[in-house]
Design a protein around this motif. Structure first.
Motif, short mmCIF file in Angstrom:
data_model
loop_
_atom_site.label_atom_id
_atom_site.label_comp_id
_atom_site.label_asym_id
_atom_site.label_seq_id
_atom_site.Cartn_x
_atom_site.Cartn_y
_atom_site.Cartn_z
N ASN A 1 -20.83 1.96 -34.14
CA ASN A 1 -20.79 3.26 -34.81
C ASN A 1 -20.75 4.43 -33.82
N GLY A 2 -19.56 4.85 -33.48
CA GLY A 2 -19.41 5.98 -32.56
C GLY A 2 -19.78 7.32 -33.16
N GLN A 3 -20.03 7.35 -34.48
CA GLN A 3 -20.46 8.58 -35.16
C GLN A 3 -21.98 8.74 -35.13
N ASN A 4 -22.70 7.65 -34.87
CA ASN A 4 -24.16 7.69 -34.95
C ASN A 4 -24.74 6.61 -34.04
N GLN B 1 -27.20 3.25 -37.46
CA GLN B 1 -27.12 3.79 -36.10
C GLN B 1 -27.08 2.65 -35.08
N HIS C 1 -26.36 -3.66 -33.41
CA HIS C 1 -25.96 -2.97 -34.63
C HIS C 1 -26.08 -3.95 -35.80
#
Length: 241
Positions: free
Chosen positions: A139-142, A172, A238
């Motif tokens: 998750n590169g957004q979080n 995350q 993850h």
């Protein structure tokens, strides 16, 4: 009335992540800055001089003014490291590996620079944390970098469980590192602690010829453990798909 003195800047200078050609991973902009700066704050003088020479072979080594920033440095001395800036002379903060200020003691100097009104200029270079994240498929957004986990096995397993639970609850991705000679033990603890379907990314020797980056379920790694001894690595966990 004389004009006010223009302050020098604090340049954050990245270095290679290992024994690789500097010009393969360090942009020309870094070389240009190094050629202009003679005052440096570094963690280790010998390796810093070697890094500077690798990036700018023609740089005069005798002219370099070097201040050390490591576990033996008196915190009270740090503000004086930026004194040249008040004479209009820029200072370079050089990381031991990767980028300054991230998993690096240089963050303390950067904080002082902001307090003193000195402009901080980050330069582009390799960051093992970001490069691991961008190549993990997670998750590169979080995501969160957690530094070093506890050394004691019971506490470390508790922390792994906490990070895994956090990933399951929030989505995350959780990044962390270990001292290279303890990497194999860390990986064994990971695969024996997290759920079998939890994703584990191992990003090792980033930018080096021996680079190894793979994301697999913990159940896969449990029977396919790579040799990570003394190899710089980033671990990411993850929630399973």
């Amino acid at each position: 009335m004389s004009e006010p003195q223009t302050l020098g800047k604090l340049y954050l200078i990245p270095t290679t992540l290992g024994e690789t050609s500097a010009l393969e991973v360090i942009p020309l902009s870094v070389k240009k800055v190094i050629e202009l700066i003679d005052h440096y704050i570094v963690e280790n003088e010998k390796t810093a001089r070697r890094s500077i020479k690798a990036i700018s072979p023609g740089k005069s080594q005798p002219k370099l003014q070097i201040k050390l920033l490591n576990k033996y440095t008196d915190e009270q001395e740090l503000p004086s490291y930026l004194d040249p800036c008040f004479e209009g002379i820029s200072v370079g903060l050089l990381s031991e590996a990767g980028v300054p200020g991230v998993a690096d003691p240089g963050a303390d100097v950067v904080k002082i620079a902001h307090q003193k009104g000195i402009q901080v200029v980050p330069l582009v270079g390799p960051s093992s944390i970001l490069m691991a994240m961008m190549s993990s498929g997670m998750n590169g957004q979080n995501f969160a970098f957690n530094g070093y986990l506890p050394i004691e096995q019971k506490q470390r397993k508790m922390e792994l469980k906490r990070l895994e639970k956090l990933s399951f609850e929030t989505g995350q991705s959780q990044l962390f590192i270990e001292t290279p000679y303890r990497n194999d033990k860390m990986l064994t603890d990971i695969v024996n602690t997290v759920r079998p379907d939890t994703l584990v990314c191992i990003a090792c020797d980033i930018t080096l010829p021996t680079e190894f980056i793979q994301t697999k379920k913990a159940s896969f790694w449990k029977t396919n453990l790579p040799d990570l001894h003394k190899r710089p690595a980033i671990f990411i966990i993850h929630k399973g798909l």
